[in-house]
Enzyme design. Structure first.
Site, PDB file in Angstrom:
ATOM      1  N   GLU A  27       0.828  -1.218   0.000  1.00  0.00           N
ATOM      2  CA  GLU A  27       0.000   0.000   0.000  1.00  0.00           C
ATOM      3  C   GLU A  27       0.863   1.271   0.000  1.00  0.00           C
ATOM      4  O   GLU A  27       0.334   2.361   0.195  1.00  0.00           O
ATOM      5  CB  GLU A  27      -0.928  -0.003   1.228  1.00  0.00           C
ATOM      6  N   GLY A  95      -6.968 -20.272  -1.159  1.00  0.00           N
ATOM      7  CA  GLY A  95      -8.039 -20.455  -0.180  1.00  0.00           C
ATOM      8  C   GLY A  95      -7.654 -20.121   1.246  1.00  0.00           C
ATOM      9  O   GLY A  95      -8.453 -20.319   2.172  1.00  0.00           O
ATOM     10  N   TYR A 131     -16.920 -10.529   0.091  1.00  0.00           N
ATOM     11  CA  TYR A 131     -17.618 -10.291   1.358  1.00  0.00           C
ATOM     12  C   TYR A 131     -19.134 -10.382   1.153  1.00  0.00           C
ATOM     13  O   TYR A 131     -19.846 -11.002   1.938  1.00  0.00           O
ATOM     14  CB  TYR A 131     -17.253  -8.913   1.929  1.00  0.00           C
ATOM     15  N   GLU A 140     -23.509   1.832   3.971  1.00  0.00           N
ATOM     16  CA  GLU A 140     -23.455   3.035   3.130  1.00  0.00           C
ATOM     17  C   GLU A 140     -23.526   4.296   3.975  1.00  0.00           C
ATOM     18  O   GLU A 140     -24.260   4.361   4.955  1.00  0.00           O
ATOM     19  CB  GLU A 140     -24.621   3.042   2.131  1.00  0.00           C
TER      20      GLU A 140
END
Lengths: 159, 159
Positions: A27, A95, A131, A140
């Site tokens: 990142e 996985g 998800y 939201e």
């Protein structure tokens, strides 16, 4: 290639910090990581641990981890927050992430927790799709706010 | 009109729940509040409290509260999360919210906490302006994800 899942122990903390740094580097935020192995040992173990970690191993190597802790919702009571779910880049697609995610959900379910929360980058559609496929939903309209250390020092010394 | 700030005690929990419900009603979400006074007493006191609360009083009446707890950042270590900062509608505009907010920041500062976090509704510009004026910042690009109880039950029983 079998995935072994287990609880994290003290001797795992150097590997846990490596995973944290690997993600931060990805990142472009490596300098933001201020925690040390010593702090992880102090904070994660003992009488009142600040977090818990599940480890994912393949052939004896630590390749992923899920780090989480308890929060408190004034609507739902005790909740679990999944702070980090990290799989080392070279071991993606096998996985491990889903296995760790499922283990955290099982942990929460066994304790009658009414909510598991976490945060996702809004451009990470692959993660969001995963998800949502498991029944989770984006909340939201809410934004995350941080007061960092420098601002906190400044604010408190001005009041 | 003097504002008295103090730590919450057991006998405050009925008033704390009233404030929680007042805010939920304002957000048209009253039915979402599942916690009870008994749960607040069980979870907030005793050997390992799940949260801490500061109370704001005016003339002996509880008019606001800040409820917070510890979280853990894998970058910064121990952090404080401000879950709820509520001032009863009839007592807004008298500085109770800012006083409670400041008290939480002082609490974090005294403990060398490197981050205080919370969430804000993205349309609540008055709140956002206030937070930013104190040095806090909106963390751009992150969204909150929830797995609620029904989805958790379903996910775990399908795995």
């Amino acid at each position: 290639m079998e995935i072994l899942l287990r609880e994290g122990k003290k001797s795992d903390m150097p590997s846990v910090l490596e995973l944290i740094k690997e993600l931060a580097t990805f990142e472009n935020e490596e300098d933001a990581v201020e925690v040390s192995v010593e702090e992880l040992l102090r904070d994660g173990f003992g009488e009142r641990p600040s977090f818990k970690v599940f480890i994912g191993e393949i052939e004896g190597k630590i390749v992923g981890m899920a780090l989480f802790y308890e929060r408190y919702s004034t609507w739902k009571g005790k909740s679990i927050h999944l702070e980090d779910l990290i799989v080392s880049d070279a071991y993606r697609g096998r996985g491990v992430g889903k296995a760790l995610y499922t283990k955290v959900m099982e942990y929460a379910h066994q304790r009658n927790i009414k909510r598991v929360s976490w945060e996702v980058l809004d451009w990470n559609q692959v993660a969001i799709d995963f998800y949502e496929s498991t029944g989770a939903h984006i909340v939201e309209g809410w934004q995350v706010v941080h007061m960092n250390e420098a601002s906190l020092n400044k604010f408190v010394s001005n009041t």
